[in-house]
Design an enzyme around this catalytic site. Structure first.
Site, mmCIF file in Angstrom:
data_model
loop_
_atom_site.group_PDB
_atom_site.id
_atom_site.type_symbol
_atom_site.label_atom_id
_atom_site.label_comp_id
_atom_site.label_asym_id
_atom_site.label_seq_id
_atom_site.Cartn_x
_atom_site.Cartn_y
_atom_site.Cartn_z
ATOM 1 N N LYS A 173 13.888 -0.036 3.939
ATOM 2 C CA LYS A 173 13.801 -0.565 5.520
ATOM 3 C C LYS A 173 12.958 -1.286 5.220
ATOM 4 C CE LYS A 173 10.033 -0.154 7.963
ATOM 5 N NZ LYS A 173 9.939 -1.516 8.271
ATOM 6 N N GLY A 226 3.068 -0.116 0.015
ATOM 7 C CA GLY A 226 2.110 -1.120 1.208
ATOM 8 C C GLY A 226 0.857 -0.036 1.215
ATOM 9 N N SER A 227 0.040 0.129 2.770
ATOM 10 C CA SER A 227 -0.655 0.563 2.404
ATOM 11 C C SER A 227 -1.315 1.959 2.306
ATOM 12 C CB SER A 227 -1.435 0.045 3.373
ATOM 13 O OG SER A 227 -0.663 0.904 4.767
ATOM 14 N N GLY A 231 1.057 4.849 2.553
ATOM 15 C CA GLY A 231 1.408 5.677 1.681
ATOM 16 C C GLY A 231 0.813 7.222 1.731
ATOM 17 N N GLU A 248 3.039 2.315 -4.071
ATOM 18 C CA GLU A 248 1.997 1.560 -4.740
ATOM 19 C C GLU A 248 1.341 0.930 -3.536
ATOM 20 O OE1 GLU A 248 1.051 0.868 -7.807
ATOM 21 O OE2 GLU A 248 2.629 1.834 -9.265
ATOM 22 N N CYS A 282 -1.581 -7.346 -4.161
ATOM 23 C CA CYS A 282 -1.700 -6.391 -4.270
ATOM 24 C C CYS A 282 -2.670 -5.363 -5.908
ATOM 25 C CB CYS A 282 -0.723 -5.172 -4.552
ATOM 26 S SG CYS A 282 0.362 -5.609 -5.555
ATOM 27 N N GLU A 381 -9.585 -3.168 0.802
ATOM 28 C CA GLU A 381 -8.868 -4.305 0.246
ATOM 29 C C GLU A 381 -8.730 -5.115 1.693
ATOM 30 O OE1 GLU A 381 -4.682 -3.231 0.746
ATOM 31 O OE2 GLU A 381 -4.729 -4.541 -1.685
HETATM 32 P P1 NAP Z 1 1.995 -1.134 5.714
HETATM 33 O O1 NAP Z 1 1.262 -1.595 6.642
HETATM 34 O O2 NAP Z 1 1.803 0.054 4.842
HETATM 35 O O3 NAP Z 1 3.424 -0.606 5.694
HETATM 36 C C1 NAP Z 1 4.302 -1.178 4.420
HETATM 37 C C2 NAP Z 1 5.946 -0.240 5.197
HETATM 38 O O4 NAP Z 1 5.674 0.999 5.566
HETATM 39 C C3 NAP Z 1 6.178 -1.074 6.155
HETATM 40 O O5 NAP Z 1 7.635 -1.291 5.994
HETATM 41 C C4 NAP Z 1 6.025 -0.362 7.294
HETATM 42 O O6 NAP Z 1 6.757 -0.375 8.626
HETATM 43 C C5 NAP Z 1 6.644 0.895 6.583
HETATM 44 N N1 NAP Z 1 5.462 1.474 7.580
HETATM 45 C C6 NAP Z 1 4.518 1.439 8.444
HETATM 46 N N2 NAP Z 1 4.395 2.890 9.261
HETATM 47 C C7 NAP Z 1 4.864 4.081 8.649
HETATM 48 C C8 NAP Z 1 5.715 5.198 8.742
HETATM 49 N N3 NAP Z 1 4.479 5.687 9.278
HETATM 50 N N4 NAP Z 1 6.534 5.599 8.219
HETATM 51 C C9 NAP Z 1 6.922 4.759 6.835
HETATM 52 N N5 NAP Z 1 6.806 3.748 7.181
HETATM 53 C C10 NAP Z 1 6.281 2.957 7.884
HETATM 54 O O7 NAP Z 1 1.697 -2.121 4.555
HETATM 55 P P2 NAP Z 1 1.688 -3.751 5.225
HETATM 56 O O8 NAP Z 1 0.894 -3.797 5.756
HETATM 57 O O9 NAP Z 1 3.317 -3.795 5.002
HETATM 58 O O10 NAP Z 1 1.467 -4.645 2.967
HETATM 59 C C11 NAP Z 1 0.097 -4.309 2.658
HETATM 60 C C12 NAP Z 1 -0.275 -3.300 1.392
HETATM 61 O O11 NAP Z 1 0.744 -3.866 0.723
HETATM 62 C C13 NAP Z 1 -1.497 -3.895 0.858
HETATM 63 O O12 NAP Z 1 -2.535 -2.614 1.196
HETATM 64 C C14 NAP Z 1 -1.059 -4.247 -0.249
HETATM 65 O O13 NAP Z 1 -2.110 -3.802 -1.715
HETATM 66 C C15 NAP Z 1 -0.015 -3.576 -1.099
HETATM 67 N N6 NAP Z 1 0.915 -3.688 -1.751
HETATM 68 C C16 NAP Z 1 0.893 -3.141 -3.203
HETATM 69 C C17 NAP Z 1 1.761 -3.039 -3.854
HETATM 70 C C18 NAP Z 1 1.816 -2.823 -5.265
HETATM 71 O O14 NAP Z 1 2.482 -2.654 -6.025
HETATM 72 N N7 NAP Z 1 0.662 -1.601 -5.582
HETATM 73 C C19 NAP Z 1 2.166 -4.302 -3.883
HETATM 74 C C20 NAP Z 1 2.400 -4.769 -2.620
HETATM 75 C C21 NAP Z 1 1.832 -4.656 -2.169
HETATM 76 P P3 NAP Z 1 6.471 -1.981 9.531
HETATM 77 O O15 NAP Z 1 6.372 -3.343 8.708
HETATM 78 O O16 NAP Z 1 7.354 -2.163 10.480
HETATM 79 O O17 NAP Z 1 5.302 -1.884 9.743
#
Ligand code: NAP
Length: 479
Positions: A173, A226-227, A231, A248, A282, A381
């Protein structure tokens, strides 16, 4: 009429329950296509397909597995310009950055093609006579892979490639904001020779299909990037079901600049890791921790360098920084600049919205000085081109401030002192440490991951990926 892009389930392209437009952040009038949005029913079909394919795939011929992954890697690399351009169009990275990311994705598939043939175990003597002990690794089963929008092809690659290499079946996904690269990758995988059902693409909103995916009884493990808030929610759900989970998440990465640093190098790596890719990494450095003796010179040189940054259309030549990824992200970035100023920070460069010819989400990279670790701007962040400067007396204070954060993904130090570099490598509380290098920018064949609030579970990438995508079996064999 926009072109429609479907989900990929059980070897078939399947129409979504509905469709959503994929809009370029550099020009909101540029619609890349209409992408399928799955519902829980479709998600269930994908999981069932993966479950049905698992027995044959997990025990199948490893040469065929290696060949398929190699073929995927080869095609990605041969189409890197086209895929990098799509990435730049849909996410807003510059085209060279997009091509670099596509190249990384291709290399990852090549690496894991090789790993298919390097599955080993151990035979050890038993403490009892007439018995030997075999320790092997087996695939986890059906894995759910959930990815964010900021690396729309590399992060899917570094989850999908090891999952398949170690014999798992996949339900993928991608982030709702960037389905274009995910679909392009799935289309390449669909022609690689991998049997129907082994790999499934389910596009759609996390709020709709996230819970059904994580909670599906046939899903054995979840790998999420993701966030932190999402997470944590996933970790809680997995814990209740005793499911393996890998997270992550965010970062608030420090870049320390000591008095003895090479000034031009310190400025360049700070600018790169704070602002390139619009700060949406990130591993970006959002906290520049600068010691007294170099502070004034560093700040002057930073402002001069920032004045030369070219912000604009990510597809145009000579652009350093494109737009941020969405309206919501732009609002968040600008609001954090205000929060930083309201807390007492001084905005010395950028921080405002820019008009760059098309209607996109452009902003001038922002630098705030006079900030402290008590401020929200340094604790939360932002995930945009916003960096703040923290002034310190010397190395000890710099190290303490670098570690004074709930996150721990990447940390950097700019110094010519071997003593401080060695001490920082050992005492930084981050999962990845960089000496005289940007905090962002890592190799694809070695482990990637953080500590504290940045990561949970085993490492991704390189051979360490097998810790998540396999499970250990210990077999006792009598004479
Ligand atoms: P996000 O809002 O947490 O979304 C990440 C993924 O989770 C998306 O596919 C999202 O779908 C999905 N999601 C949302 N709600 C969910 C739920 N209830 N259950 C399961 N999945 C769900 O993060 P983002 O805004 O896409 O990305 C930015 C974040 O990623 C930042 O915090 C960044 O630091 C982090 N990041 C970390 C790394 C690392 O390796 N540490 C690398 C890259 C990014 P939708 O898109 O449909 O909402």
């Amino acid at each position: 009429m926009n072109k429609k892009y479907d989900n990929f389930i059980s070897g078939q392209w399947v129409a979504g329950a509905k469709y959503a437009p994929n809009i370029s952040p550099s020009n909101i009038n540029d619609v890349i296509g209409d992408y399928a949005q799955a519902d829980a029913v479709q998600l269930d079909l994908a999981v069932q397909a993966a479950q049905a394919s698992f027995p044959a795939w997990s025990t199948g011929n490893i040469q065929a597995r290696a060949d398929a992954l190699d073929k995927i890697g080869t095609e990605i690399l041969s189409r890197r310009d086209e895929l990098g351009t799509l990435l730049a169009r849909e996410e807003g990275k510059t085209r060279p950055e997009g091509i670099g990311e596509a190249t990384r994705a291709g290399n990852i598939f090549k690496f894991f093609a090789g790993e298919c043939l390097r599955l080993t175990g151990e035979i050890v003597p038993s403490v009892r006579s007439g018995i030997s002990v075999e320790i092997t690794r087996e695939p986890m089963g059906v894995v759910g892979l959930i990815t964010p929008w900021n690396f729309p092809i590399a992060i899917p690659a570094w989850k999908i490639a090891p999952a398949l290499a170690y014999g798992n079946c996949v339900v993928f996904k991608p982030a709702d904001l960037v389905p274009g690269c995910a679909w392009a990758l799935a289309e390449i995988i669909s022609r690689s020779g991998i049997p129907a059902g082994v790999f499934n693409l389910v596009m759609g909103r996390g709020s709709v299909i996230g819970d059904p995916l994580v909670n599906h009884p046939a899903i054995n493990a979840i790998s999420f990037t993701g966030s932190q808030s999402v997470g944590e929610r996933i970790a809680q759900q997995c814990a209740l079901q005793l499911k393996k989970v890998q997270l992550e998440m965010g970062g608030k990465n420090p870049q320390v600049i000591l008095d003895d640093a090479n000034l031009p190098r310190a400025v360049e790596l700070s600018v790169q890791s704070a602002f390139f890719s619009s700060g949406q990494r990130c591993t970006a450095s959002s906290r520049l921790i600068v010691s007294d003796g170099i502070y004034a010179r560093f700040l002057d040189a930073m402002k001069q360098r920032m004045a030369t940054l070219r912000i604009g259309d990510p597809l145009a030549a000579g652009i350093d920084i494109g737009p941020v990824a969405s309206q919501a992200q732009l609002e968040q970035d600008l609001s954090y600049v205000q929060i930083g100023e309201a807390e007492g920070g001084v905005l010395v460069a950028g921080g405002q919205r820019l008009q760059c010819g098309t209607e996109g989400f452009y902003m001038a990279p922002a630098l705030l000085t006079d900030t402290t670790m008590a401020m929200r701007i340094n604790r939360e962040e932002v995930f945009g081109p916003v960096a703040s400067v923290i002034r310190v007396k010397g190395y000890e204070e710099a190290l303490a401030e670098a570690n004074n954060t709930p996150y721990g993904l990447s940390a950097g130090i700019a110094t010519t002192s071997l003593k401080y570099a060695a001490h920082f490598k050992r005492h930084s509380q981050a999962g990845m440490v960089m000496v005289n290098l940007p905090t962002a920018g890592v190799d694809y064949h070695v482990p990637f991951g953080g500590r504290k609030g940045s990561s949970y579970g085993s490492r991704e990438q390189g051979r360490y990926a097998n810790e998540f995508f396999t499970i250990v079996k210990t077999a006792y064999v009598g004479d």
